[in-house]
Design a protein around this motif. Structure first.
Motif, mmCIF file in Angstrom:
data_model
loop_
_atom_site.group_PDB
_atom_site.id
_atom_site.type_symbol
_atom_site.label_atom_id
_atom_site.label_comp_id
_atom_site.label_asym_id
_atom_site.label_seq_id
_atom_site.Cartn_x
_atom_site.Cartn_y
_atom_site.Cartn_z
ATOM 1 N N GLN A 115 0.835 -1.202 0.000
ATOM 2 C CA GLN A 115 0.000 0.000 0.000
ATOM 3 C C GLN A 115 0.871 1.253 0.000
ATOM 4 N N GLN A 116 1.951 1.216 0.768
ATOM 5 C CA GLN A 116 2.875 2.355 0.803
ATOM 6 C C GLN A 116 3.485 2.601 -0.573
ATOM 7 N N ILE A 117 3.852 1.531 -1.249
ATOM 8 C CA ILE A 117 4.461 1.647 -2.576
ATOM 9 C C ILE A 117 3.443 2.158 -3.600
ATOM 10 N N ARG A 118 2.223 1.658 -3.525
ATOM 11 C CA ARG A 118 1.194 2.107 -4.464
ATOM 12 C C ARG A 118 0.850 3.576 -4.254
ATOM 13 N N LYS A 119 0.893 4.023 -3.009
ATOM 14 C CA LYS A 119 0.619 5.433 -2.733
ATOM 15 C C LYS A 119 1.679 6.340 -3.357
ATOM 16 N N LYS A 120 2.854 5.792 -3.566
ATOM 17 C CA LYS A 120 3.914 6.564 -4.214
ATOM 18 C C LYS A 120 3.758 6.589 -5.731
ATOM 19 N N GLY A 121 2.733 5.879 -6.246
ATOM 20 C CA GLY A 121 2.451 5.919 -7.667
ATOM 21 C C GLY A 121 3.013 4.771 -8.469
ATOM 22 N N PHE A 122 3.560 3.753 -7.802
ATOM 23 C CA PHE A 122 4.143 2.622 -8.522
ATOM 24 C C PHE A 122 3.077 1.577 -8.847
ATOM 25 N N SER A 123 3.271 0.921 -9.981
ATOM 26 C CA SER A 123 2.413 -0.191 -10.370
ATOM 27 C C SER A 123 2.989 -1.482 -9.799
#
Length: 561
Positions: free
Chosen positions: A80-88
Motif C-alpha cells: 500500500q505504501q508503494i502504491r501510494k507513491k504511484g508505482f504499479s
C-alpha cells in the motif's frame, strides 16, 4: 477401550495437523513472538529510472533489479505504501510457499536433515579441521551472537585462521572471507566453509595452495548471523535479519546496513519492522562488532563477503554513484574474477559498482574500503533469478563452490603481491653498476612485476642518460631516439625479461639506464607516482686501430662528437 482408541486416533489426527502447520511455518514471516503472521508477498514493481529503484530500495531490499522492474518481497502494508507513491505493483506469489509449489523447487534442508550447515554442524566441522590440521588451522571465537549476549542461546561468531605457524602472528599478507550476514542466504555459509576445507586438505599435495598458506594469513568467517540462521531453519525460512528484540514487537537488524561508514544514509531504514532496518546506531549489533574488532586488529589487504542471490560481483561504492578512487583497479579485478568463475561451469557473474544496482548505506564492503582502505568485494552467489532464489537446491552447493573457488584463490594471490609495481632493469644480466671496455657487448633487459596494480593504466618509460644527452626507447621501431617521451601507454601487466638494447661499441663514458612506470597516464613523468629501477654502465677506453674505431662509431645507435 473404545474411549482409549478414540483418544489415540485423535492424537494422531492432531499430530498430523500439527506437522502440516509446522511444514508451512518456515515460509511464513512471524511478527516477533506475538505469533501474528505477517505475510510477505513476492511482487514485481515497474520502474522508470534508477531513482525509482533507489526509492523502493529504501523500503525493502530488492531481490532482483531489471531495466524496467524489480522483484521484491513485501508486506501488504508495504504494498500500500508503494502504491501510494504511484508505482504499479503486480503480485507474483502470495507467499514463498506459493513460489515453491509453483516451480516445484526441491526443498533444501539444513542441519541433520540436509546438506546445508546448521550452526552446531559448522562449529563441529571447524573443530574437526583444526584437529586434523593443527599446524595450519585454528578456530577462534571472535564474538557473541545477540541471543548469547542475552543468555538465550550459546552461539559464537566463529572464525578459522589458516596459515603455516598458525599460532603465531607473522608479518604476512592477510585476507578475510565472510559469509551469511543475511539468515536466509544459506549458500553464503557453504562457499567460505568449503574454501577453508579446500585449503587445509590440499596443503600437503598442491604446491600453489601451500604457497598461499605459507605466505599469508587467511581468515574465514562463514556465519556472521548464527541466530538468524537457526531461526531460518526452525521458524521462518525467509528470515533476513539477526534476532535482536527491538522492543516494539519487531525483531532483527539488517547487519549489512549496520556498519559505520555512511551509516543511516539512503538504502537503509530507520523503521525497525523493515527488512533493511539499520539498527539504533552504527555497530549496535554484537555480530558486526565482532567483524569490526577482527578487522581493526589485523592488516587485511582484501575482504570478500558472500551473499545470495543474483550472480553479481560488486565493489564500492554502494552509498553513492560517485566512483571510488580505485575504481579502475576494482573494476579490473571483479571482471577478472567473473572470467574465472565463468571458466568453470559457464555461469555468468556480472561485475559492477554496488550502487549501479541500487543505493545502500552502512554496508560491509563500503566500511572496509572507506574506513580502513581495504579492498572490499561482495559476491552474490547462485542463482540468477527468483526461481529458485534463496531456496537453492542442495545439489547446487558444490557447483556453486567450485565455480567460485578460482576467484577466491585469485584474491588470496592478489593479497600477497607487492602493493606497488616493481620495475627491473639489468645490464648484462647484472643489477650494476657494470663496467666494460669499449667494444664489448652491452645487453639491457627490462621486466615488471605489476603487483596489486595489475590492470591499472600507466605510462611506461625506458630512458637512457648518456654522455650526449637523453634518449628514449621506441617500442614500435625497437630503437633508441633522442628525447624523453613515453615508451608505451596502457594497462600494467607482468612483463617477462625483454631485451631493449644489444650493442657493442658505445662511446666511452658513463651511462644510466632507467625502466619505470608512472601511475598517472598523461605522457609526463609525475614525481611521486613513478616507480623505476636504474642500472649504471661505465664504458672505459680501449685502444682500437683507427679504421676499426671509425666503423664501430658509425654502427652505434647513439650519436658521437
Amino acid at each position: 477401550m473404545v474411549r482409549k482408541l478414540y483418544l489415540k486416533r485423535n492424537y494422531y489426527i492432531w499430530l498430523f495437523i500439527g506437522a502440516v502447520i509446522l511444514s508451512y511455518m518456515p515460509y511464513t514471516v512471524l511478527a516477533a513472538e506475538s505469533g501474528k503472521p505477517v505475510q510477505r508477498q513476492i511482487v514485481k514493481i515497474y520502474v522508470q529510472n534508477q531513482e525509482d529503484i533507489n526509492e523502493l530500495a529504501g523500503i525493502a531490499e530488492p531481490w532482483e533489479v531489471h531495466k524496467d522492474y524489480i522483484i521484491i518481497d513485501v508486506t501488504e502494508a508495504e504494498i500500500q505504501q508503494i502504491r501510494k507513491k504511484g508505482f504499479s505493483v503486480e503480485v507474483l506469489f502470495e507467499s514463498i510457499r506459493d513460489l515453491v509449489n509453483y516451480y516445484g523447487v526441491p526443498q533444501p534442508h539444513a542441519g541433520t536433515e540436509g546438506l546445508y550447515h546448521s550452526y552446531a554442524e559448522l562449529k563441529n566441522d571447524f573443530l574437526q579441521l583444526q584437529s586434523a590440521y593443527p599446524q595450519i588451522a585454528r578456530v577462534y571465537d571472535i564474538g557473541d551472537s545477540w541471543e548469547k549476549t542475552q543468555g538465550m542461546a550459546d552461539r559464537d561468531i566463529l572464525a578459522i585462521k589458516i596459515s603455516d605457524n598458525v599460532a603465531q602472528e607473522e608479518d604476512e599478507a592477510e585476507i578475510l572471507f565472510i559469509g551469511e550476514h543475511h539468515a536466509r542466504e544459506w549458500i553464503s555459509v557453504e562457499v567460505p566453509f568449503y574454501l577453508a576445507k579446500y585449503l587445509v586438505e590440499n596443503y600437503n599435495t598442491d604446491p600453489v595452495v601451500r604457497s598461499y598458506v605459507d605466505n599469508g594469513e587467511i581468515w574465514i568467517v562463514p556465519m556472521v548471523n548464527p541466530d538468524g540462521h537457526q531461526y531460518s531453519i526452525d521458524v521462518d525460512r525467509m528470515w533476513r535479519k539477526n534476532r535482536r528484540n527491538n522492543g516494539d514487537g519487531s525483531y532483527g537488524v539488517d547487519m549489512n546496513r549496520n556498519y559505520s561508514y555512511m551509516w543511516g544514509g539512503p538504502g537503509s531504514s530507520g523503521n525497525s519492522w523493515s527488512e533493511i532496518y539499520r539498527g539504533p546506531f552504527a555497530f549496535s549489533e554484537p555480530e558486526t562488532q565482532a567483524v569490526r574488532n577482527l578487522a581493526l586488529t589485523h592488516n587485511f589487504q582484501a575482504m570478500l563477503t558472500y551473499h545470495s542471490y543474483g550472480q553479481l560481483i560488486l565493489y564500492p561504492w554502494g552509498y553513492t554513484y560517485s566512483p571510488a578512487p580505485d575504481k579502475q583497479l576494482l573494476s579490473y579485478m571483479t571482471t577478472h574474477m567473473a572470467d574465472l568463475i565463468k571458466g568453470v561451469n559457464g555461469k555468468i557473474y556480472t561485475p559492477q559498482q554496488s550502487s549501479d544496482l541500487y543505493i545502500s548505506s552502512g554496508t560491509t564492503d563500503d566500511w572496509f574500503y572507506g574506513e580502513l582502505g581495504i579492498f572490499g568485494f561482495t559476491i552474490e552467489l547462485r542463482p540468477e533469478g527468483y526461481y529458485p532464489g534463496f531456496i537453492l537446491p542442495e545439489t547446487e552447493i558444490i557447483p556453486t563452490w567450485e565455480e567460485n573457488k578460482p576467484a577466491a584463490l585469485y584474491l588470496i594471490q592478489w593479497s600477497q603481491l607487492p602493493a606497488d609495481p616493481l620495475p627491473d632493469i639489468k645490464a648484462n644480466d647484472l643489477d650494476g653498476p657494470v663496467t666494460i671496455t669499449q667494444g664489448s657487448t652491452i645487453s639491457l633487459k627490462v621486466n615488471l612485476n605489476a603487483g596489486r596494480q595489475k590492470g591499472m593504466y600507466a605510462d611506461w618509460w625506458a630512458l637512457a642518460n648518456t654522455p650526449f644527452g637523453w634518449y628514449r626507447y621506441n617500442l614500435t621501431t625497437n630503437s633508441w631516439q633522442p628525447g624523453m617521451s613515453v615508451t608505451y601507454q596502457g594497462t600494467l601487466f607482468n612483463l617477462a625479461p625483454y631485451e631493449i638494447l644489444n650493442i657493442s661499441g658505445l662511446p666511452v663514458g658513463a651511462y644510466a639506464f632507467y625502466s619505470g612506470v608512472d601511475m598517472n597516464m598523461n605522457g609526463l613523468i609525475d614525481i611521486g607516482k613513478i616507480y623505476y629501477d636504474r642500472v649504471g654502465v661505465n664504458i672505459t677506453p680501449y685502444i682500437w686501430p683507427e679504421i676499426t674505431r671509425n666503423m664501430m662509431l658509425k654502427s652505434s645507435h647513439f650519436p658521437t662528437h
